[in-house]
Design a protein around this motif. Structure first.
Motif, PDB file in Angstrom:
ATOM      1  N   VAL A  52       0.123  57.930  34.424  1.00 23.03           N
ATOM      2  CA  VAL A  52       0.440  59.234  33.845  1.00 23.03           C
ATOM      3  C   VAL A  52       0.194  59.181  32.334  1.00 23.03           C
ATOM      4  O   VAL A  52       0.786  58.349  31.629  1.00 23.03           O
ATOM      5  N   LYS A  54       0.138  62.131  30.376  1.00 27.15           N
ATOM      6  CA  LYS A  54       0.505  63.432  29.799  1.00 27.15           C
ATOM      7  C   LYS A  54       1.045  63.248  28.379  1.00 27.15           C
ATOM      8  O   LYS A  54       1.386  62.129  27.985  1.00 27.15           O
ATOM      9  N   TYR A  58       2.104  59.836  26.258  1.00 29.55           N
ATOM     10  CA  TYR A  58       3.443  59.579  25.705  1.00 29.55           C
ATOM     11  C   TYR A  58       3.319  59.237  24.209  1.00 29.55           C
ATOM     12  O   TYR A  58       4.003  58.361  23.684  1.00 29.55           O
ATOM     13  N   TRP A 100      -0.444  69.102  36.856  1.00 26.27           N
ATOM     14  CA  TRP A 100       0.536  69.643  37.808  1.00 26.27           C
ATOM     15  C   TRP A 100       1.501  70.692  37.282  1.00 26.27           C
ATOM     16  O   TRP A 100       2.408  71.083  37.998  1.00 26.27           O
ATOM     17  N   LYS A 145       2.707  70.436  45.217  1.00 27.42           N
ATOM     18  CA  LYS A 145       3.891  69.757  44.700  1.00 27.42           C
ATOM     19  C   LYS A 145       5.106  70.301  45.428  1.00 27.42           C
ATOM     20  O   LYS A 145       5.387  71.500  45.390  1.00 27.42           O
ATOM     21  N   ARG A 152      13.047  71.783  39.936  1.00 30.80           N
ATOM     22  CA  ARG A 152      12.349  72.016  38.685  1.00 30.80           C
ATOM     23  C   ARG A 152      10.968  72.515  39.085  1.00 30.80           C
ATOM     24  O   ARG A 152      10.864  73.558  39.702  1.00 30.80           O
ATOM     25  N   PHE A 182       2.712  65.852  46.863  1.00 30.16           N
ATOM     26  CA  PHE A 182       3.601  64.937  46.136  1.00 30.16           C
ATOM     27  C   PHE A 182       4.933  65.578  45.823  1.00 30.16           C
ATOM     28  O   PHE A 182       5.123  66.787  45.966  1.00 30.16           O
ATOM     29  N   HIS A 184       8.724  64.673  43.230  1.00 25.55           N
ATOM     30  CA  HIS A 184       9.215  63.935  42.063  1.00 25.55           C
ATOM     31  C   HIS A 184      10.721  63.754  42.230  1.00 25.55           C
ATOM     32  O   HIS A 184      11.415  64.662  42.690  1.00 25.55           O
ATOM     33  N   ASN A 224       7.554  57.540  40.546  1.00 29.31           N
ATOM     34  CA  ASN A 224       7.337  57.365  39.105  1.00 29.31           C
ATOM     35  C   ASN A 224       7.530  55.874  38.777  1.00 29.31           C
ATOM     36  O   ASN A 224       7.604  55.036  39.681  1.00 29.31           O
ATOM     37  N   SER A 225       7.656  55.541  37.498  1.00 29.47           N
ATOM     38  CA  SER A 225       7.779  54.121  37.123  1.00 29.47           C
ATOM     39  C   SER A 225       8.952  53.444  37.806  1.00 29.47           C
ATOM     40  O   SER A 225       8.823  52.359  38.380  1.00 29.47           O
ATOM     41  N   ARG A 240       2.808  56.668  40.774  1.00 27.11           N
ATOM     42  CA  ARG A 240       2.491  57.595  39.690  1.00 27.11           C
ATOM     43  C   ARG A 240       3.318  57.271  38.436  1.00 27.11           C
ATOM     44  O   ARG A 240       4.036  58.110  37.909  1.00 27.11           O
ATOM     45  N   PRO A 241       3.225  56.039  37.945  1.00 29.56           N
ATOM     46  CA  PRO A 241       4.080  55.648  36.823  1.00 29.56           C
ATOM     47  C   PRO A 241       3.573  56.138  35.466  1.00 29.56           C
ATOM     48  O   PRO A 241       2.370  56.261  35.240  1.00 29.56           O
ATOM     49  N   GLY A 242       4.515  56.394  34.580  1.00 27.20           N
ATOM     50  CA  GLY A 242       4.198  56.753  33.201  1.00 27.20           C
ATOM     51  C   GLY A 242       4.787  55.740  32.235  1.00 27.20           C
ATOM     52  O   GLY A 242       4.102  54.858  31.727  1.00 27.20           O
ATOM     53  N   ILE A 243       6.088  55.793  32.038  1.00 19.13           N
ATOM     54  CA  ILE A 243       6.717  55.029  30.950  1.00 19.13           C
ATOM     55  C   ILE A 243       6.422  53.531  31.045  1.00 19.13           C
ATOM     56  O   ILE A 243       6.253  52.860  30.019  1.00 19.13           O
ATOM     57  N   TYR A 376      11.770  57.206  26.120  1.00 13.04           N
ATOM     58  CA  TYR A 376      10.665  58.158  26.242  1.00 13.04           C
ATOM     59  C   TYR A 376      10.665  59.092  25.009  1.00 13.04           C
ATOM     60  O   TYR A 376       9.627  59.386  24.425  1.00 13.04           O
TER      61      TYR A 376
HETATM   62  C1  PLP Z   1       6.166  62.313  33.834  1.00 13.24           C
HETATM   63  C2  PLP Z   1       5.976  62.240  35.290  1.00 13.24           C
HETATM   64  C3  PLP Z   1       5.773  61.010  35.930  1.00 13.24           C
HETATM   65  C4  PLP Z   1       5.929  59.685  35.223  1.00 13.24           C
HETATM   66  O1  PLP Z   1       7.299  59.413  35.078  1.00 13.24           O
HETATM   67  P1  PLP Z   1       7.821  58.049  34.422  1.00 13.24           P
HETATM   68  O2  PLP Z   1       9.288  58.133  34.552  1.00 13.24           O
HETATM   69  O3  PLP Z   1       7.372  58.080  33.007  1.00 13.24           O
HETATM   70  O4  PLP Z   1       7.204  56.963  35.187  1.00 13.24           O
HETATM   71  C5  PLP Z   1       5.451  61.021  37.267  1.00 13.24           C
HETATM   72  N1  PLP Z   1       5.367  62.176  37.956  1.00 13.24           N
HETATM   73  C6  PLP Z   1       5.589  63.373  37.394  1.00 13.24           C
HETATM   74  C7  PLP Z   1       5.495  64.592  38.204  1.00 13.24           C
HETATM   75  C8  PLP Z   1       5.916  63.451  36.048  1.00 13.24           C
HETATM   76  O5  PLP Z   1       6.145  64.630  35.481  1.00 13.24           O
END
Ligand code: PLP
Length: 395
Positions: A52, A54, A58, A100, A145, A152, A182, A184, A224-225, A240-243, A376
């Motif tokens: 991720v 976005k 980060y 998304w 989604k 949300r 997907f 969340h 997510n992470s 789908r990890p971000g942080i 974050y």
């Molecule tokens: C931001 C986001 C992620 C990543 O989340 P982290 O907690 O940073 O891993 C994954 N999926 C969706 C839909 C998000 O908005």
């Protein structure tokens, strides 16, 4: 934040070379990004890996991070808006991208033309995507989604039946290809929270309903992470990890999972001066010298993302030691105490503000914990006169 092209200056892997460096610098370590992709790949098992990126990755710089993550083994990129997806395409990145979160009137035509996969969260959004596909003359690649309890973004439960019908009709018309589905999670950072299992059950039920209508998404994802690192049962086809990509642990109570923080914030000492016993320092004199001392002035304030609420509540690594911030954090500056003889610190020295700890500096998590927030928000908040530079990544 100003961004220097990597070619503009040495990225200073040698910490002793400070002269000529920006006075306030966020060094993004691309080798750390690549390392973290490796950690995430291991936890993903057989699932594909969408990183991720976005919010300008980060706040780490989306183009450099995306390129690095893909080269290190990420399969896809996730962003929030169509505009973020277009930025990746404009940079020549042609990997799969999913965006998304959209208003109903987002520029779906641009997304379709650029080959950006569109996440849809209501029958209204889907209708707008279908209209754009018809206008452009080619099908949209869509991921639905599903809101399974975060309440949300995502299709609400009371609209799900209508949405399934609308998806089936759009697929039958050839207006869309349903590529993914997907959801969340609301409590992923508490790996044993019962809501996670409730969301999984609702997600599985929704997927079953899609299949009963003959809709079989190629890629199903939820993690997510935090879930990627703690809940292998939620991997589905992709994580789908971000942080974690940025090296910050999504579940601090469980340690750092071997992740390496990528953002290293440094400030160079602008001024060293004596402060006499009984003198107050910075606005409001909330700190008064108990005895004669020396202080260092750092050119970093709340306009640069150092929260004023951190006044007197953080430390930097400077001259080989942790130094406490004293007095109020101002818009442009903050003061740290050195002790009676400046302790060898001279103007131009580098203060390691937060980062990977290699120089003894704190982790961004220290700021977050002091403020009662999450890391974050800390890394996303660095801005103003901070110059972003890159290190590693073969540069
Ligand atoms: C931001 C986001 C992620 C990543 O989340 P982290 O907690 O940073 O891993 C994954 N999926 C969706 C839909 C998000 O908005």
């Amino acid at each position: 934040m100003t961004v220097l092209d990597s070619g503009d200056r040495s990225t200073g892997d040698d910490p002793l070379v400070t002269s000529g460096r920006p006075q306030l610098e966020a060094i993004v370590d691309l080798d750390a990004i690549a390392h973290n992709v490796g950690v995430l790949r291991e936890h993903a098992g057989d699932a594909a890996l969408m990183t991720v990126v976005k919010a300008d990755a980060y706040n780490h710089g989306v183009v450099a991070v995306a390129r690095t993550a893909l080269a290190a083994g990420a399969d896809q990129l996730g962003v929030t808006t169509v505009a973020e997806g277009l930025e990746l395409r404009a940079a020549g990145i042609d990997a799969p991208v999913l965006a998304w979160l959209h208003t109903v009137d987002a520029d779906y035509a641009a997304a379709i033309v650029a080959g950006i996969e569109i996440g849809v969260s209501s029958p209204r959004h889907l209708a707008a995507v279908v209209a754009a596909a018809q206008a452009v003359g080619s099908p949209a690649v869509v991921t639905v989604k599903i809101d399974t309890g975060l309440n949300r973004n995502g299709v609400a439960p009371d609209e799900w039946d209508t949405m399934v019908d609308a998806l089936a009709a759009a697929v039958a018309d050839g207006a869309i290809r349903l590529h993914g589905a997907f959801t969340h999670l609301a409590h992923a950072d508490e790996p044993h929270h019962p809501v996670i299992d409730r969301q999984k059950q609702r997600f599985d039920d929704a997927l079953a309903q899609l299949r009963r209508r003959g809709l079989e998404p190629d890629v199903v994802h939820a993690a997510n992470s935090a879930a990627t690192l703690t809940r292998p049962d939620l991997r589905y086809d992709m994580v789908r990890p971000g942080i974690a990509l940025y090296g910050l642990t999504p579940v601090p109570e469980l340690g750092d999972f071997g992740l390496r923080p990528a953002m290293n914030l440094r400030a160079r000492v602008a001024l060293v001066k004596h402060v006499a016993e009984g003198e107050g320092v910075s606005y409001g004199h909330i700190w008064v010298a108990p005895k004669d001392t020396t202080v260092a002035l750092l050119p970093m304030g709340y306009a640069d993302g150092l929260p004023r609420l951190l006044s007197q509540k953080f430390e930097v690594q400077l001259g080989g030691k942790r130094r406490r911030a004293i007095g109020r954090v101002c818009m442009d500056q903050v003061v740290v105490e050195l002790g009676p003889d400046a302790d060898g610190v001279v103007e131009g020295d580098t203060a390691y503000v937060f980062g990977n700890g290699d120089h003894g500096e704190p982790n961004a998590l220290a700021w977050a914990e002091e403020l009662g927030t999450i890391h974050y928000e800390i890394v996303c908040g660095i801005r103003g006169r901070t110059t972003r530079t890159y290190a590693g990544g073969g540069q």
